[in-house]
Motif scaffolding. Structure first.
Motif, PDB file in Angstrom:
ATOM      1  N   ARG A   1       9.610  -1.473  -0.096  1.00 35.73           N
ATOM      2  CA  ARG A   1       8.646  -1.226  -1.166  1.00 35.73           C
ATOM      3  C   ARG A   1       7.249  -1.480  -0.632  1.00 35.73           C
ATOM      4  O   ARG A   1       6.979  -2.547  -0.060  1.00 35.73           O
ATOM      5  CB  ARG A   1       8.938  -2.153  -2.338  1.00 35.73           C
ATOM      6  N   MET A   2       6.360  -0.495  -0.796  1.00 35.16           N
ATOM      7  CA  MET A   2       4.973  -0.670  -0.401  1.00 35.16           C
ATOM      8  C   MET A   2       4.284  -1.566  -1.427  1.00 35.16           C
ATOM      9  O   MET A   2       4.413  -1.360  -2.628  1.00 35.16           O
ATOM     10  CB  MET A   2       4.244   0.672  -0.332  1.00 35.16           C
ATOM     11  N   LEU A   3       3.565  -2.565  -0.939  1.00 35.66           N
ATOM     12  CA  LEU A   3       2.835  -3.473  -1.807  1.00 35.66           C
ATOM     13  C   LEU A   3       1.426  -2.923  -2.036  1.00 35.66           C
ATOM     14  O   LEU A   3       0.968  -2.038  -1.313  1.00 35.66           O
ATOM     15  CB  LEU A   3       2.774  -4.853  -1.162  1.00 35.66           C
ATOM     16  N   ASN A   4       0.748  -3.443  -3.033  1.00 31.82           N
ATOM     17  CA  ASN A   4      -0.627  -3.019  -3.282  1.00 31.82           C
ATOM     18  C   ASN A   4      -1.491  -3.367  -2.092  1.00 31.82           C
ATOM     19  O   ASN A   4      -1.322  -4.424  -1.474  1.00 31.82           O
ATOM     20  CB  ASN A   4      -1.171  -3.701  -4.535  1.00 31.82           C
ATOM     21  N   HIS A   5      -2.431  -2.491  -1.763  1.00 29.15           N
ATOM     22  CA  HIS A   5      -3.284  -2.710  -0.611  1.00 29.15           C
ATOM     23  C   HIS A   5      -4.639  -2.048  -0.828  1.00 29.15           C
ATOM     24  O   HIS A   5      -4.782  -1.161  -1.655  1.00 29.15           O
ATOM     25  CB  HIS A   5      -2.622  -2.161   0.661  1.00 29.15           C
TER      26      HIS A   5
ATOM     27  N   PRO B   1       0.983  -2.764   3.678  1.00 29.25           N
ATOM     28  CA  PRO B   1       2.029  -3.795   3.692  1.00 29.25           C
ATOM     29  C   PRO B   1       3.267  -3.351   2.909  1.00 29.25           C
ATOM     30  O   PRO B   1       3.169  -2.720   1.863  1.00 29.25           O
ATOM     31  CB  PRO B   1       1.346  -4.975   3.001  1.00 29.25           C
ATOM     32  N   TYR B   2       4.416  -3.672   3.459  1.00 24.71           N
ATOM     33  CA  TYR B   2       5.709  -3.397   2.836  1.00 24.71           C
ATOM     34  C   TYR B   2       6.520  -4.684   2.808  1.00 24.71           C
ATOM     35  O   TYR B   2       6.314  -5.573   3.621  1.00 24.71           O
ATOM     36  CB  TYR B   2       6.510  -2.375   3.648  1.00 24.71           C
ATOM     37  N   ILE B   3       7.487  -4.734   1.911  1.00 24.93           N
ATOM     38  CA  ILE B   3       8.541  -5.752   1.967  1.00 24.93           C
ATOM     39  C   ILE B   3       9.843  -4.971   2.138  1.00 24.93           C
ATOM     40  O   ILE B   3      10.077  -3.971   1.455  1.00 24.93           O
ATOM     41  CB  ILE B   3       8.578  -6.668   0.717  1.00 24.93           C
ATOM     42  N   ARG B   4      10.635  -5.396   3.100  1.00 24.74           N
ATOM     43  CA  ARG B   4      11.858  -4.692   3.458  1.00 24.74           C
ATOM     44  C   ARG B   4      13.057  -5.612   3.279  1.00 24.74           C
ATOM     45  O   ARG B   4      13.035  -6.759   3.733  1.00 24.74           O
ATOM     46  CB  ARG B   4      11.756  -4.233   4.907  1.00 24.74           C
ATOM     47  N   LEU B   5      14.112  -5.109   2.658  1.00 22.47           N
ATOM     48  CA  LEU B   5      15.377  -5.824   2.509  1.00 22.47           C
ATOM     49  C   LEU B   5      16.437  -5.027   3.260  1.00 22.47           C
ATOM     50  O   LEU B   5      16.591  -3.825   3.025  1.00 22.47           O
ATOM     51  CB  LEU B   5      15.757  -5.967   1.046  1.00 22.47           C
TER      52      LEU B   5
ATOM     53  N   HIS C   1       2.879   6.670  12.684  1.00 26.19           N
ATOM     54  CA  HIS C   1       2.487   5.303  12.378  1.00 26.19           C
ATOM     55  C   HIS C   1       3.173   4.320  13.332  1.00 26.19           C
ATOM     56  O   HIS C   1       4.272   4.583  13.810  1.00 26.19           O
ATOM     57  CB  HIS C   1       2.908   4.930  10.950  1.00 26.19           C
ATOM     58  N   ALA C   2       2.519   3.199  13.551  1.00 29.42           N
ATOM     59  CA  ALA C   2       3.157   2.058  14.219  1.00 29.42           C
ATOM     60  C   ALA C   2       3.530   1.072  13.126  1.00 29.42           C
ATOM     61  O   ALA C   2       2.872   0.995  12.088  1.00 29.42           O
ATOM     62  CB  ALA C   2       2.191   1.420  15.216  1.00 29.42           C
ATOM     63  N   GLU C   3       4.607   0.314  13.349  1.00 26.76           N
ATOM     64  CA  GLU C   3       5.013  -0.695  12.368  1.00 26.76           C
ATOM     65  C   GLU C   3       5.464  -1.952  13.075  1.00 26.76           C
ATOM     66  O   GLU C   3       5.972  -1.904  14.200  1.00 26.76           O
ATOM     67  CB  GLU C   3       6.111  -0.163  11.444  1.00 26.76           C
ATOM     68  N   ALA C   4       5.239  -3.074  12.413  1.00 30.27           N
ATOM     69  CA  ALA C   4       5.665  -4.369  12.945  1.00 30.27           C
ATOM     70  C   ALA C   4       6.008  -5.272  11.771  1.00 30.27           C
ATOM     71  O   ALA C   4       5.313  -5.272  10.756  1.00 30.27           O
ATOM     72  CB  ALA C   4       4.570  -4.989  13.798  1.00 30.27           C
ATOM     73  N   GLY C   5       7.088  -6.033  11.922  1.00 33.11           N
ATOM     74  CA  GLY C   5       7.501  -6.936  10.862  1.00 33.11           C
ATOM     75  C   GLY C   5       8.103  -8.207  11.414  1.00 33.11           C
ATOM     76  O   GLY C   5       8.621  -8.239  12.530  1.00 33.11           O
ATOM     77  N   ILE C   6       8.004  -9.262  10.616  1.00 33.43           N
ATOM     78  CA  ILE C   6       8.617 -10.541  10.974  1.00 33.43           C
ATOM     79  C   ILE C   6       9.114 -11.190   9.690  1.00 33.43           C
ATOM     80  O   ILE C   6       8.442 -11.139   8.659  1.00 33.43           O
ATOM     81  CB  ILE C   6       7.631 -11.448  11.742  1.00 33.43           C
ATOM     82  N   GLY C   7      10.321 -11.741   9.735  1.00 36.46           N
ATOM     83  CA  GLY C   7      10.911 -12.334   8.545  1.00 36.46           C
ATOM     84  C   GLY C   7      12.073 -13.239   8.904  1.00 36.46           C
ATOM     85  O   GLY C   7      12.053 -13.913   9.929  1.00 36.46           O
TER      86      GLY C   7
END
Length: 154
Positions: free
Chosen positions: A53-57, A64-68, A99-105
């Motif tokens: 889900r894309m968050l408000n930006h 920003p996204y949150i990924r499950l 696009h490039a993407e990076a995430g940490i969780g």
């Protein structure tokens, strides 16, 4: 008692509404970018399905996204398949189609059915047109390993 023409009319109206309503909604919101995505990621050595889900930006080139993520992976030191669930805030950089993407969780994994909490991360490439629905991803991460993802944005 209902006449046969009224019955036929109702049976035709319902499918027509289900066909036209999404088209009308898409035409009204064609300026807005899809905020949700679902994709399958066969990886080495894993398989997963994810929802994001894309968050408000406010910045146009950083989203920003949150990924499950839920999936299975094969352990490095044994051949046993293990289940995992991951939550990962992600940043998508760039505009246009590429696009490039990076995430940490974090990941909750079940090696030997004993849940463990581990880190999760990914770095990759994403292809999606700003107004399109097709989503393609490729990259590396943990626990996914190397992955290719195909999905839809809505």
């Amino acid at each position: 008692m209902k006449t046969s023409s009224k019955i036929v009319y109702k049976w035709l109206l319902v499918p027509l509404l289900f066909t036209l309503l999404p088209l009308m909604a898409n035409s009204q919101d064609s300026q807005d970018e899809p905020r949700n995505g679902v994709y399958l990621s066969p990886g080495i050595p894993s398989f997963s399905i994810a929802y994001e889900r894309m968050l408000n930006h406010k910045k146009k080139n950083i989203k920003p996204y949150i990924r499950l993520i839920g999936g299975r992976y094969q352990g490095l030191f044994d051949s046993e398949w293990q289940n995992y669930l991951a939550a990962m805030p992600t940043l998508v950089f760039g505009s246009g189609n590429h696009h490039a993407e990076a995430g940490i969780g974090f990941t909750v994994a079940s090696p030997g059915h004993d849940p463990k909490l581990w880190g999760a991360l990914n770095v990759g490439y994403r292809y999606r047109k700003p107004d399109g629905n097709f989503l393609f991803r490729a990259g590396v991460g943990a626990p996914e390993g190397g992955y290719l993802s195909v999905g839809i944005a809505f």
